[in-house]
Design an enzyme around this catalytic site. Structure first.
Site, short mmCIF file in Angstrom:
data_model
loop_
_atom_site.label_atom_id
_atom_site.label_comp_id
_atom_site.label_asym_id
_atom_site.label_seq_id
_atom_site.Cartn_x
_atom_site.Cartn_y
_atom_site.Cartn_z
N HIS A 158 -0.91 -2.58 7.61
CA HIS A 158 -1.51 -1.38 7.02
C HIS A 158 -3.02 -1.61 6.92
O HIS A 158 -3.49 -2.30 6.03
CB HIS A 158 -0.91 -1.12 5.63
CG HIS A 158 -1.09 0.29 5.17
ND1 HIS A 158 -0.06 0.99 4.56
CD2 HIS A 158 -2.13 1.14 5.20
CE1 HIS A 158 -0.49 2.21 4.24
NE2 HIS A 158 -1.76 2.31 4.61
N VAL A 159 -3.76 -1.04 7.86
CA VAL A 159 -5.20 -1.22 7.92
C VAL A 159 -5.85 -0.77 6.60
O VAL A 159 -5.34 0.14 5.94
CB VAL A 159 -5.81 -0.47 9.13
CG1 VAL A 159 -5.73 1.03 8.96
CG2 VAL A 159 -7.22 -0.92 9.41
N HIS A 160 -6.92 -1.42 6.22
CA HIS A 160 -7.67 -1.04 5.02
C HIS A 160 -9.09 -1.59 5.14
O HIS A 160 -9.35 -2.54 5.86
CB HIS A 160 -7.00 -1.55 3.75
CG HIS A 160 -6.65 -3.00 3.77
ND1 HIS A 160 -5.59 -3.51 4.49
CD2 HIS A 160 -7.26 -4.07 3.19
CE1 HIS A 160 -5.54 -4.82 4.32
NE2 HIS A 160 -6.55 -5.19 3.55
N ILE A 161 -10.00 -0.95 4.43
CA ILE A 161 -11.41 -1.33 4.45
C ILE A 161 -11.76 -1.94 3.10
O ILE A 161 -11.45 -1.37 2.05
CB ILE A 161 -12.32 -0.10 4.71
CG1 ILE A 161 -11.94 0.59 6.02
CG2 ILE A 161 -13.79 -0.52 4.71
CD1 ILE A 161 -12.63 1.93 6.23
N PHE B 282 0.83 -1.21 0.00
CA PHE B 282 0.00 0.00 0.00
C PHE B 282 0.86 1.26 0.00
O PHE B 282 0.55 2.23 -0.68
CB PHE B 282 -0.96 0.01 1.19
CG PHE B 282 -2.02 -1.06 1.13
CD1 PHE B 282 -2.65 -1.39 -0.05
CD2 PHE B 282 -2.38 -1.74 2.28
CE1 PHE B 282 -3.63 -2.37 -0.11
CE2 PHE B 282 -3.37 -2.72 2.24
CZ PHE B 282 -3.98 -3.04 1.04
#
Length: 168
Positions: free
Chosen positions: A119-122, A25
């Site tokens: 790496h947070v993601h939705i 990302f």
């Protein structure tokens, strides 16, 4: 208890055992080659990108620009923009694809299913009545009805329509 067997995901999951040199990302954001990396919206604190391993046609990811592993570690302004971008992408997908519903989710930590836990993601996945059929079960095949480049074009057109020619 019902179980959903997804053998087509094995290739993706086994790739996770090889530790990448850097965060995908962060890498694609820094490259600034949005079309090549399928980024279709950029904001000061977040961006939207098509998922390279979609569960369904139009599967997108909403990603904070900063490398953060948990939504609890996002300052308020970054968190708010992430959620606002989720709503924006949902509207773009509605314009581009006219789905009948959406699945939205966040996997926090590898045990919870996060493929990139640092790496947070939705995830936002458009859904239609009958969009999942017998193919994965009988033929070990997942049917995605459009190429990523065709899907990117639809979202890019929806962005141009929404932003009157200037992508955000």
């Amino acid at each position: 208890m019902n179980r959903l067997w997804a053998p087509w995901r094995e290739t993706y999951i086994t790739k996770l055992t090889v530790k990448p040199k850097s965060c995908v990302f962060c890498r694609i954001l820094a490259a600034r080659r949005d079309k090549q990396h399928l980024i279709f919206v950029r904001k000061p604190y977040a961006y939207a990108v098509l998922n390279l391993y979609p569960y369904s046609n139009g599967h997108c990811l909403i990603v904070p620009n900063r490398h953060v592993g948990d939504i609890s570690n996002l300052p308020q302004k970054e968190y708010v923009q992430l959620v606002e971008l989720l709503r924006e992408v949902k509207d773009l997908l509605q314009t581009a694809l006219e789905p009948q519903g959406f699945n939205v989710g966040i996997n926090l930590g590898r045990i919870a299913g996060a493929g990139i836990p640092g790496h947070v993601h939705i995830h936002i996945v458009p859904r239609w009545r009958g969009d999942h059929n017998f193919m994965p079960v009988t033929a070990a095949t997942k049917v995605i009805s459009q190429s990523l480049s065709a899907m990117y074009k639809k979202l890019d057109d929806a962005c141009k329509k929404r932003y009157r020619g200037a992508r955000k």
